[in-house]
Design an enzyme around this catalytic site. Structure first.
Site, short mmCIF file in Angstrom:
data_model
loop_
_atom_site.label_atom_id
_atom_site.label_comp_id
_atom_site.label_asym_id
_atom_site.label_seq_id
_atom_site.Cartn_x
_atom_site.Cartn_y
_atom_site.Cartn_z
N HIS A 172 -3.36 -1.75 0.33
CA HIS A 172 -2.21 -1.55 -0.55
C HIS A 172 -2.32 -2.57 -1.68
O HIS A 172 -3.29 -3.33 -1.75
CB HIS A 172 -0.90 -1.68 0.22
CG HIS A 172 -0.65 -3.05 0.79
ND1 HIS A 172 -1.44 -3.61 1.77
CD2 HIS A 172 0.29 -3.99 0.49
CE1 HIS A 172 -0.99 -4.83 2.08
NE2 HIS A 172 0.06 -5.07 1.30
N HIS A 207 -0.13 -5.14 -2.84
CA HIS A 207 0.55 -6.42 -2.94
C HIS A 207 -0.46 -7.48 -3.36
O HIS A 207 -1.65 -7.39 -3.04
CB HIS A 207 1.20 -6.79 -1.61
CG HIS A 207 2.52 -6.11 -1.39
ND1 HIS A 207 3.07 -5.89 -0.15
CD2 HIS A 207 3.43 -5.59 -2.28
CE1 HIS A 207 4.24 -5.28 -0.27
NE2 HIS A 207 4.47 -5.09 -1.55
N ASP A 211 -1.33 -10.42 -2.49
CA ASP A 211 -2.18 -11.16 -1.55
C ASP A 211 -3.35 -10.33 -1.04
O ASP A 211 -4.19 -10.84 -0.28
CB ASP A 211 -1.36 -11.70 -0.37
CG ASP A 211 -0.57 -10.64 0.37
OD1 ASP A 211 -0.32 -9.56 -0.20
OD2 ASP A 211 -0.18 -10.89 1.54
N HIS A 212 -3.45 -9.06 -1.49
CA HIS A 212 -4.56 -8.21 -1.09
C HIS A 212 -5.47 -7.80 -2.25
O HIS A 212 -6.53 -7.23 -2.02
CB HIS A 212 -4.03 -6.94 -0.40
CG HIS A 212 -3.36 -7.21 0.91
ND1 HIS A 212 -3.92 -6.93 2.13
CD2 HIS A 212 -2.16 -7.78 1.18
CE1 HIS A 212 -3.11 -7.30 3.10
NE2 HIS A 212 -2.02 -7.81 2.55
N HIS A 222 4.59 0.80 5.38
CA HIS A 222 4.88 -0.50 4.78
C HIS A 222 5.92 -0.25 3.70
O HIS A 222 6.38 0.89 3.53
CB HIS A 222 3.58 -1.10 4.21
CG HIS A 222 3.69 -2.56 3.86
ND1 HIS A 222 4.40 -3.46 4.61
CD2 HIS A 222 3.16 -3.27 2.83
CE1 HIS A 222 4.29 -4.66 4.07
NE2 HIS A 222 3.55 -4.57 2.97
N ASP A 271 -0.35 -5.04 7.46
CA ASP A 271 0.85 -4.81 6.65
C ASP A 271 1.51 -3.47 6.95
O ASP A 271 1.64 -2.61 6.09
CB ASP A 271 0.50 -4.90 5.16
CG ASP A 271 0.21 -6.33 4.73
OD1 ASP A 271 0.99 -6.88 3.96
OD2 ASP A 271 -0.80 -6.87 5.19
N HIS A 298 -3.79 -11.93 9.17
CA HIS A 298 -2.67 -11.82 8.22
C HIS A 298 -1.45 -12.60 8.73
O HIS A 298 -0.36 -12.07 8.90
CB HIS A 298 -2.31 -10.35 7.98
CG HIS A 298 -1.48 -10.14 6.75
ND1 HIS A 298 -0.11 -10.16 6.76
CD2 HIS A 298 -1.83 -9.91 5.46
CE1 HIS A 298 0.36 -9.96 5.54
NE2 HIS A 298 -0.68 -9.80 4.73
#
Length: 302
Positions: A61, A63, A65-66, A139, A207, A266
């Site tokens: 996805h 976000h 942090d990814h 999510h 997530d 994670h």
């Protein structure tokens, strides 16, 4: 053999001892990356596997942090001398995200092939010799779980080859699954192939909240990498609110899916010592391991 490295195990924000989420798989010298959080290229430098042979980059996805490690990684791959195209895969919105991230990396010496997948249906993509499968998961933004399979040809059966009078010059071709025709006669793979053999399967799920489809999706994986945002059961409400999992839930997926090994990843930045909570997973699925940055596993065919 298939090599797996957990490049980063952090969620939300990087810590001095924990990079953000990323995993790399290496098979026959080629590499596939899942997620690319901040610090990914630093972790890959420490790993020492090189950058040039990354053929595919997958996103669960979008976000930060990814995905925020992508521009720097692509620039580094470009500096490694790569000119072949790279495939980038992700849920809907991929084109817009890549366009934004590449504002700071506008000139790359290779093309990017973008594959935007459905947020409603599972997909299958062939990435070299790796068969990649996706599953939409829950999510607070569109998100995908992945598994990768390397299938193995059935064992060669010389008795069958002789029974069907297959010329030796075709044995290798047929064993590889190809059909051969000579003088009007058709030779097919079943004429030389014996029993099917187990391949390799690695699943990656982060997530998201658990659902009834995930255990089937990860079924019989040699390795399941699954998020454990929080360790203790007391954090269930927090995990549920923000669409994450606790250790217990990841372990339940591993048990139901009959996987061989579970790596937790994670972690919340508030969980400074994730290994202290492993009992919450082990009481359900004994072969649960707290992931660490740069953890490596070598998977071999049985």
């Amino acid at each position: 053999m298939l090599d797996i490295c957990l490049l980063g195990t952090g969620g939300m924000m990087p810590l001095p001892t924990r990079y953000l989420t990323a995993m790399v798989a290496r098979y026959k010298g080629r590499k596939l990356l899942i997620d690319c959080g901040e610090g990914t290229q630093v972790a890959m430098k420490e790993l020492g596997w090189g950058y040039k042979t990354i053929d595919t980059i997958c996103f669960t996805h979008y976000h930060g942090d990814h995905v925020t490690g992508l521009p720097g990684l692509l620039l580094t791959i470009g500096n490694s001398g790569r000119e072949e195209p790279i495939t980038i895969i992700g849920p809907q919105g991929l084109e817009e995200i890549i366009k934004g991230l590449l504002v700071i990396a506008p000139e790359l010496p290779f093309e990017l092939n973008l594959i935007e997948l459905s947020n409603e249906e599972s997909s299958t993509i062939q990435c070299g010799e790796i068969e990649l499968h996706t599953l939409p998961v829950e999510h607070n933004v569109p998100c995908l779980a992945y598994n990768m399979e390397i299938k193995r040809n059935p064992k060669f059966n010389v008795k069958k080859a002789k029974k069907y009078q297959v010329p030796k010059k075709f044995w290798t071709e047929l064993q590889m699954g190809n059909t051969v025709k000579e003088n009007g006669k058709l030779y097919e793979p079943y004429m030389v192939q014996g029993k099917r053999r187990k391949g390799l399967k690695v699943s990656y799920c982060t997530d998201c909240r658990p659902n009834i489809k995930i255990p089937k999706f990860v079924q019989n994986s040699d390795l399941l990498i699954c998020e454990g945002m929080y360790g203790e059961d007391e954090y269930f409400e927090q995990a549920n609110k923000y669409k994450h999992m606790i250790y217990k839930e990841a372990a339940e997926i591993a048990k139901k899916g009959k996987v061989t090994e579970l790596w937790l990843t994670h972690f919340s930045p508030a969980m400074s010592e994730p290994e202290k909570h492993i009992e919450y997973a082990n009481r359900i699925f004994l072969n649960s391991i707290v992931g660490e940055d740069l953890m490596v596993k070598e998977l071999r065919f049985n």
